[in-house]
Enzyme design. Sequence first.
Site, short mmCIF file in Angstrom:
data_model
loop_
_atom_site.label_atom_id
_atom_site.label_comp_id
_atom_site.label_asym_id
_atom_site.label_seq_id
_atom_site.Cartn_x
_atom_site.Cartn_y
_atom_site.Cartn_z
N CYS A 42 -11.28 0.68 23.30
CA CYS A 42 -12.72 0.50 23.52
C CYS A 42 -13.42 0.62 22.17
O CYS A 42 -13.38 1.67 21.55
CB CYS A 42 -13.24 1.53 24.49
SG CYS A 42 -13.19 0.88 26.15
N SER B 229 0.82 -1.21 0.00
CA SER B 229 0.00 0.00 0.00
C SER B 229 0.86 1.26 0.00
O SER B 229 1.92 1.29 0.64
CB SER B 229 -0.83 -0.05 1.28
OG SER B 229 -1.86 0.89 1.26
C1 LIG Z 1 0.03 -5.51 7.61
C2 LIG Z 1 -1.09 -4.70 7.06
N1 LIG Z 1 -1.89 -5.23 6.15
C3 LIG Z 1 -2.90 -4.54 5.60
C4 LIG Z 1 -3.17 -3.25 5.96
C5 LIG Z 1 -4.29 -2.50 5.31
O1 LIG Z 1 -3.77 -1.54 4.44
P1 LIG Z 1 -4.68 -0.43 3.74
O2 LIG Z 1 -4.87 0.64 4.76
O3 LIG Z 1 -3.87 0.02 2.57
O4 LIG Z 1 -5.95 -1.07 3.33
C6 LIG Z 1 -2.37 -2.65 6.95
C7 LIG Z 1 -2.67 -1.28 7.43
O5 LIG Z 1 -2.69 -1.03 8.61
C8 LIG Z 1 -1.29 -3.38 7.49
O6 LIG Z 1 -0.47 -2.84 8.40
#
Ligand SMILES: Cc1ncc(COP(=O)(O)O)c(C=O)c1O
Length: 386
Positions: A335, A208
């Site tokens: 929470c 991402s």
């Molecule tokens: C390991 C991991 N996978 C997936 C995601 C999801 O990513 P996105 O915000 O691009 O959907 C995150 C985001 O926190 C992540 O840290």
Amino acid sequence: MENSTAPIYFDYNATTPVDPEVFAAMEPYFKQHFGNPASAGHTWGWAAEAAVVKGREQVAQLIGAKSQEVIFTSGATESNNWAIFGLLSKLRENNPQEPVHFITSNVEHSSIMKGMAALTRWNVDVTFLPVDHNGQVQVEQVKKALRPHTRMMSFIWVNNEIGTINPIAELAALAKENKIYFHTDATQAAGKIPMNVTDMGIDLMSFSAHKIYGPKGVGALYIRGKDPKVQLDPLIYGGGQERGLRSGTVNVPGVVGFGKAAELCKKNQAQESAKLRELSQTLWKELQAAIPGVKLNGHPTERAANNLNITLPGAKTEKLMSHLQKLGVSTGSACGTGAMVISHVLTGIGLSPEEVQCSLRLSLGRWTTREEISRAVDILKEGISK
Ligand SMILES: Cc1ncc(COP(=O)(O)O)c(C=O)c1O
């Protein structure tokens, strides 16, 4: 002059600010070069298409892929879901009667945990393997979990909560030996550790832009093109963009930003990691000196350079909120809608619910300074003493 009372951002694993160079690269694609890359008959379309081609190449280079193996999505959540469901639907198309078994771990990001859990509705057996107390998947346990109909393995590369790095090369090799598709969620790994998906035998990989100083709302799924050629069912049907796999007008400024962010990460990776490793080690040393009994969660050495997940002895984070707000950290428990949500990653490595409630993650990034490290220690120390 820095404002010494301003809150300090220690949540780079949640998201990162857009790098000024990334922002500058994106800006013209909102107004001046606003064209649709699918408009093949005029200069506006050509400019947009050229920008997407460049962005895809920059992203591919970061991970050691060919540019046609990178399909843009809205982010890693989408990529993770597509990897699971797109592969399943292809498998079912080819062999409707065959049983299907997938393997993953119990410390994955929620987009994998929940996606895999939902597979039971499609009659897929899923094994959620436990990890060791450092948060690593054990290759021997994966071997034992294999079944004749195991078709996919998915393991997180760098854990987003505790920073533990999984032995991805070994796991991918095991998958290859057994002709099983290998997916990794590399959202916290891409741009931060060197990688070459082609050589490592990875079949599918999610990542991402907004975790690497790019914009939100754009990510990618790497889909291996050769040895083997991995086939997924399309995610979205329509105009046929993204090789017909994910239709819809491409987010051009997003792709430009993702590309620039990838280029900067590739160029600066070694020195950026070294700087972050030094800062996080200093932070850990100072925390140990200031807070007796503080505990580090995750692997002691096989860990991301920018991540510290700690348990403060006997100090529930909900009681420290006024101090933690000055730090912008993320806590092991929160929470939710009236109920306490406890991190499945921290319980997955053996912490008790009480310990989880005393745990927090400090994630450092491109603009973290030495001075901020010392202030963070002072703030935590003061919070605990109160
Ligand atoms: C390991 C991991 N996978 C997936 C995601 C999801 O990513 P996105 O915000 O691009 O959907 C995150 C985001 O926190 C992540 O840290």
